[in-house]
Scaffold this motif. Structure first.
Motif, PDB file in Angstrom:
ATOM      1  N   ASN A 195       0.823  -1.219   0.000  1.00 32.65           N
ATOM      2  CA  ASN A 195       0.000   0.000   0.000  1.00 32.65           C
ATOM      3  C   ASN A 195       0.853   1.263   0.000  1.00 32.65           C
ATOM      4  O   ASN A 195       0.651   2.160   0.812  1.00 32.65           O
ATOM      5  CB  ASN A 195      -0.940  -0.021   1.213  1.00 32.65           C
ATOM      6  N   ASN A 196       1.793   1.320  -0.933  1.00 36.95           N
ATOM      7  CA  ASN A 196       2.658   2.493  -1.030  1.00 36.95           C
ATOM      8  C   ASN A 196       2.115   3.390  -2.134  1.00 36.95           C
ATOM      9  O   ASN A 196       1.176   4.136  -1.902  1.00 36.95           O
ATOM     10  CB  ASN A 196       4.087   2.017  -1.297  1.00 36.95           C
ATOM     11  N   ASP A 197       2.672   3.328  -3.331  1.00 36.25           N
ATOM     12  CA  ASP A 197       2.058   4.001  -4.484  1.00 36.25           C
ATOM     13  C   ASP A 197       1.450   2.874  -5.297  1.00 36.25           C
ATOM     14  O   ASP A 197       2.173   2.118  -5.939  1.00 36.25           O
ATOM     15  CB  ASP A 197       3.128   4.741  -5.301  1.00 36.25           C
ATOM     16  N   ASN A 198       0.124   2.758  -5.242  1.00 33.42           N
ATOM     17  CA  ASN A 198      -0.525   1.568  -5.796  1.00 33.42           C
ATOM     18  C   ASN A 198      -0.722   1.683  -7.302  1.00 33.42           C
ATOM     19  O   ASN A 198      -1.833   1.846  -7.792  1.00 33.42           O
ATOM     20  CB  ASN A 198      -1.852   1.325  -5.080  1.00 33.42           C
ATOM     21  N   GLU A 213      12.854   4.705  -6.680  1.00 33.24           N
ATOM     22  CA  GLU A 213      12.768   6.105  -6.264  1.00 33.24           C
ATOM     23  C   GLU A 213      11.315   6.533  -6.418  1.00 33.24           C
ATOM     24  O   GLU A 213      10.707   6.292  -7.456  1.00 33.24           O
ATOM     25  CB  GLU A 213      13.696   6.971  -7.135  1.00 33.24           C
ATOM     26  N   TYR A 214      10.793   7.151  -5.389  1.00 31.40           N
ATOM     27  CA  TYR A 214       9.357   7.423  -5.364  1.00 31.40           C
ATOM     28  C   TYR A 214       9.005   8.888  -5.642  1.00 31.40           C
ATOM     29  O   TYR A 214       7.846   9.270  -5.524  1.00 31.40           O
ATOM     30  CB  TYR A 214       8.762   6.968  -4.023  1.00 31.40           C
ATOM     31  N   ASP A 215      10.031   9.686  -5.985  1.00 34.00           N
ATOM     32  CA  ASP A 215       9.697  11.069  -6.331  1.00 34.00           C
ATOM     33  C   ASP A 215       9.376  11.152  -7.831  1.00 34.00           C
ATOM     34  O   ASP A 215       9.835  10.338  -8.615  1.00 34.00           O
ATOM     35  CB  ASP A 215      10.856  12.027  -5.970  1.00 34.00           C
ATOM     36  N   PHE A 216       8.603  12.112  -8.204  1.00 33.98           N
ATOM     37  CA  PHE A 216       8.223  12.356  -9.599  1.00 33.98           C
ATOM     38  C   PHE A 216       7.668  11.111 -10.305  1.00 33.98           C
ATOM     39  O   PHE A 216       8.029  10.813 -11.440  1.00 33.98           O
ATOM     40  CB  PHE A 216       9.411  12.928 -10.389  1.00 33.98           C
ATOM     41  N   ILE A 217       6.812  10.365  -9.592  1.00 31.88           N
ATOM     42  CA  ILE A 217       6.117   9.250 -10.253  1.00 31.88           C
ATOM     43  C   ILE A 217       4.962   9.864 -11.064  1.00 31.88           C
ATOM     44  O   ILE A 217       4.054  10.465 -10.484  1.00 31.88           O
ATOM     45  CB  ILE A 217       5.551   8.252  -9.221  1.00 31.88           C
ATOM     46  N   LEU A 238      11.393  16.154 -15.610  1.00 29.54           N
ATOM     47  CA  LEU A 238      11.166  16.558 -14.212  1.00 29.54           C
ATOM     48  C   LEU A 238      12.066  15.772 -13.272  1.00 29.54           C
ATOM     49  O   LEU A 238      12.652  16.324 -12.338  1.00 29.54           O
ATOM     50  CB  LEU A 238       9.709  16.302 -13.813  1.00 29.54           C
ATOM     51  N   LYS A 239      12.183  14.478 -13.541  1.00 33.99           N
ATOM     52  CA  LYS A 239      13.000  13.588 -12.686  1.00 33.99           C
ATOM     53  C   LYS A 239      14.471  13.995 -12.718  1.00 33.99           C
ATOM     54  O   LYS A 239      15.216  13.782 -11.765  1.00 33.99           O
ATOM     55  CB  LYS A 239      12.807  12.145 -13.175  1.00 33.99           C
ATOM     56  N   GLN A 240      14.886  14.625 -13.838  1.00 29.49           N
ATOM     57  CA  GLN A 240      16.291  15.069 -13.954  1.00 29.49           C
ATOM     58  C   GLN A 240      16.484  16.478 -13.392  1.00 29.49           C
ATOM     59  O   GLN A 240      17.554  17.064 -13.538  1.00 29.49           O
ATOM     60  CB  GLN A 240      16.755  15.062 -15.423  1.00 29.49           C
ATOM     61  N   GLY A 241      15.432  17.083 -12.807  1.00 24.15           N
ATOM     62  CA  GLY A 241      15.584  18.401 -12.185  1.00 24.15           C
ATOM     63  C   GLY A 241      15.341  19.560 -13.135  1.00 24.15           C
ATOM     64  O   GLY A 241      15.927  20.645 -12.974  1.00 24.15           O
ATOM     65  N   LEU A 242      14.480  19.360 -14.097  1.00 21.75           N
ATOM     66  CA  LEU A 242      14.143  20.377 -15.104  1.00 21.75           C
ATOM     67  C   LEU A 242      13.891  21.759 -14.500  1.00 21.75           C
ATOM     68  O   LEU A 242      13.175  21.891 -13.504  1.00 21.75           O
ATOM     69  CB  LEU A 242      12.865  19.902 -15.815  1.00 21.75           C
ATOM     70  N   SER A 243      14.483  22.793 -15.114  1.00 21.66           N
ATOM     71  CA  SER A 243      14.193  24.161 -14.663  1.00 21.66           C
ATOM     72  C   SER A 243      13.179  24.803 -15.610  1.00 21.66           C
ATOM     73  O   SER A 243      13.030  24.386 -16.770  1.00 21.66           O
ATOM     74  CB  SER A 243      15.482  24.996 -14.622  1.00 21.66           C
ATOM     75  N   LYS A 244      12.547  25.863 -15.121  1.00 26.30           N
ATOM     76  CA  LYS A 244      11.570  26.590 -15.949  1.00 26.30           C
ATOM     77  C   LYS A 244      12.284  27.188 -17.163  1.00 26.30           C
ATOM     78  O   LYS A 244      11.742  27.207 -18.279  1.00 26.30           O
ATOM     79  CB  LYS A 244      10.912  27.671 -15.079  1.00 26.30           C
ATOM     80  N   THR A 245      13.521  27.663 -16.960  1.00 21.42           N
ATOM     81  CA  THR A 245      14.285  28.252 -18.075  1.00 21.42           C
ATOM     82  C   THR A 245      14.530  27.191 -19.153  1.00 21.42           C
ATOM     83  O   THR A 245      14.340  27.458 -20.346  1.00 21.42           O
ATOM     84  CB  THR A 245      15.635  28.807 -17.559  1.00 21.42           C
ATOM     85  N   GLN A 246      14.929  25.980 -18.734  1.00 21.44           N
ATOM     86  CA  GLN A 246      15.161  24.903 -19.714  1.00 21.44           C
ATOM     87  C   GLN A 246      13.870  24.561 -20.457  1.00 21.44           C
ATOM     88  O   GLN A 246      13.888  24.330 -21.667  1.00 21.44           O
ATOM     89  CB  GLN A 246      15.689  23.646 -19.010  1.00 21.44           C
TER      90      GLN A 246
END
Ligand code: FAD
Ligand code: NAD
Length: 442
Positions: free
Chosen positions: A302-305, A330-334, A416-424
């Motif tokens: 019952n984590n990210d189902n 890795e559970y960020d930016f799923i 996003l997972k690679q740290g995308l910036s608004k400028t990029q």
């Protein structure tokens, strides 16, 4: 001690099948036990059959737009053809999963698995021992204990109704409730979508949820909020849902009130595996339970189902166990998509989450009518939102409500997972004319 298997997996769904076949590929002796059809929730009664019904539902909008493009189409919908074609496709996929296991050399133990002791699982009574055991038993629908509970269906049955009802009441405000509301509404069923809170899709960005709720209403779904169904009663004409003084009548009542870990009957105590009161197996960073050689992956934790999460957890676990792997999920930016009408594609933080973690947040939004609907009677709008950390310029979240949102968000999720910036994002040249280009010009 000598065991029958190096790895025994309980549950042949998304996580279990991946773990079993990859482990077998590393030369391990592997068995997988399955009480039902191989493929699990996703393939047999979840993502796949649901998406096939979503495709069927999308034809409604296509037919409404067709005339503007010069096509004169007489359309007639036949539910039983859809269900029988869907069943054939699911059987085909089930066959592919069986072959995958067979080709990998995984032994299939057909039957219900239950622990006898920490190294032994009984499958319909036959005992099998293993050095490592993986619990991948997924989840089942959770229906509140109210009078008339036995009258309601869940997503399991909704995918296999003998006939299309004239009216349906759907209880819940999450993924399954809004996806099925969209399917049935587009297929001509009168839909009541009942939610106990104020705004559907709790946990999604507030603006996104509000926009989607408005779109569902405009599409013809009767959204009834702040209403808790406390009993369901059979009447001469169908069913009535009681919610305080209110009564909502329909032919069918579908409860989409969440899911719970499927551990009943597993006899976890015999193996010393700790779980929560709701059945959820407790695991550490290594996916190990309180008994170190017994692991769990997927919905049973019952984590990210979500299917890709179960697959990733299973794959990386056996890499670490049998192939010297060092990687962890890795559970960020799923990224995730709700296949409602319109679709909701989202990745990263909501505005509220971003504001509670960062001092300076800026949001960019855009609302427009997708070009493909411009000449037609379809008035559905697309909504896009970027959540940006003003101090670092990092894009923390991208949210899209509209046609093809899921297809769009998968690609942006990589960035996003690679740290995308608004400028990029803004330096990237758009593809014209698409809806997605709006995301690089906001
Ligand atoms: C209607 C619906 C739509 C969904 N749509 C999506 C979607 O679009 N995208 C997405 O990412 N996710 C979706 N999901 C979620 C996704 O299906 C699950 O996250 C995923 O299937 C979890 O995989 P799992 O391996 O943990 O378990 P499961 O796929 O549930 O597999 C568990 C298996 O274990 C078997 N089993 C259980 N107990 C035993 C036992 N004691 N002995 C033997 N076998 C046992 C079960 O029969 C089952 O086959 C959806 C879910 C539902 C219900
Ligand atoms: N497209 C996808 O990726 C997809 C699709 C379907 C399901 N899923 C996965 O499966 C999970 C389960 O889906 P779901 O829609 O059943 O769960 P959910 O958690 O998304 O939504 C459950 C809903 O039921 C409501 N609810 C809970 N208990 C209730 C009660 N007693 N009375 C009235 N309402 C109640 C909640 O408020 C919530 O709105 C999802 O969270 C998701 O992880 C994913």
């Amino acid at each position: 001690m000598k065991y029958d298997y190096d790895l025994l997996v309980i549950g042949a769904g998304s996580g279990g099948v991946r773990a079993a076949r990859i482990a077998a590929g590393y030369g391990q002796k592997v068995a997988i036990c399955e009480a039902d059809q191989v493929g699990g929730t996703c393939v047999i009664r979840g993502c796949v059959p649901k998406k096939l019904l979503v495709y069927a539902a999308q034809y409604k909008k296509m037919f409404s737009t067709a005339k503007a493009y010069g096509w004169n189409i007489q359309s007639q919908f036949d539910w039983s053809s859809l269900i029988s074609n869907k069943d054939q496709e699911i059987d085909r996929l089930n066959g592919i999963y069986l072959n995958l296991l067979d080709n990998a050399g995984v032994e299939l133990l057909q039957g219900f698995g239950a622990f006898v002791d920490p190294h032994t699982v009984a499958v319909d009574g036959d005992h099998h021992t293993a050095r490592h055991i993986l619990i991948a038993t997924g989840g089942i629908p959770a229906v509140p204990n109210i009078p008339g509970r036995d009258q309601v269906i869940t997503s399991n049955e909704a995918l296999n109704l003998a006939k299309l009802p004239e009216t349906i009441t759907i209880n819940g405000g999450g993924y399954i409730a809004v996806e099925f509301a969209g399917i049935f509404n587009a297929l001509g069923v009168e839909v009541n979508l009942v939610y106990r809170g104020q705004q559907l899709l709790r946990g999604f960005d507030d603006e996104v949820a509000a926009f989607a709720q408005q779109a569902f209403t405009e599409a013809g779904i009767r959204v009834i909020t702040n209403t808790e169904i406390d009993a369901v009663e059979k009447t001469a004409r169908g069913l009535i849902c009681h919610a305080g003084e209110t009564g909502i009548e329909s032919d069918v009542v579908l409860f989409a009130t969440g899911r719970q870990a499927n551990t009943a009957g597993l006899n976890l105590q015999a193996a010393g595996v700790d779980c929560q009161a709701n059945g959820q197996v407790l695991v550490n960073h290594d996916q190990a339970s309180s008994t170190p050689h017994i692991y769990a992956v997927g919905d049973v934790c019952n984590n990210d189902n979500l299917t890709p999460v179960a697959i990733k957890e299973g794959h990386l676990l056996v890499n670490r166990l049998f192939n010297d792997g060092k990687e962890y999920p890795e559970y960020d930016f799923i990224p995730t998509t709700v296949f409602s009408q319109p679709e909701i594609g989202t990745c990263g933080l909501t505005e509220a989450e971003a504001r509670s973690n960062h001092a300076h947040i800026e949001c960019f939004t855009s609302t427009f009518r997708a070009m493909k609907y411009a000449m037609s009677d379809v008035h559905e709008k697309t909504f896009m939102k970027l959540v940006v950390n003003q101090q670092t310029d990092q894009v923390l979240g991208i949210h899209v409500v509209g046609a093809d949102a899921g297809e769009m968000i998968q690609g942006f999720a990589v960035a996003l997972k690679q740290g995308l910036s608004k400028t990029q994002l803004n330096k990237t040249i758009g593809i014209h004319p698409t809806s997605a280009e709006e995301l690089v010009t906001m």
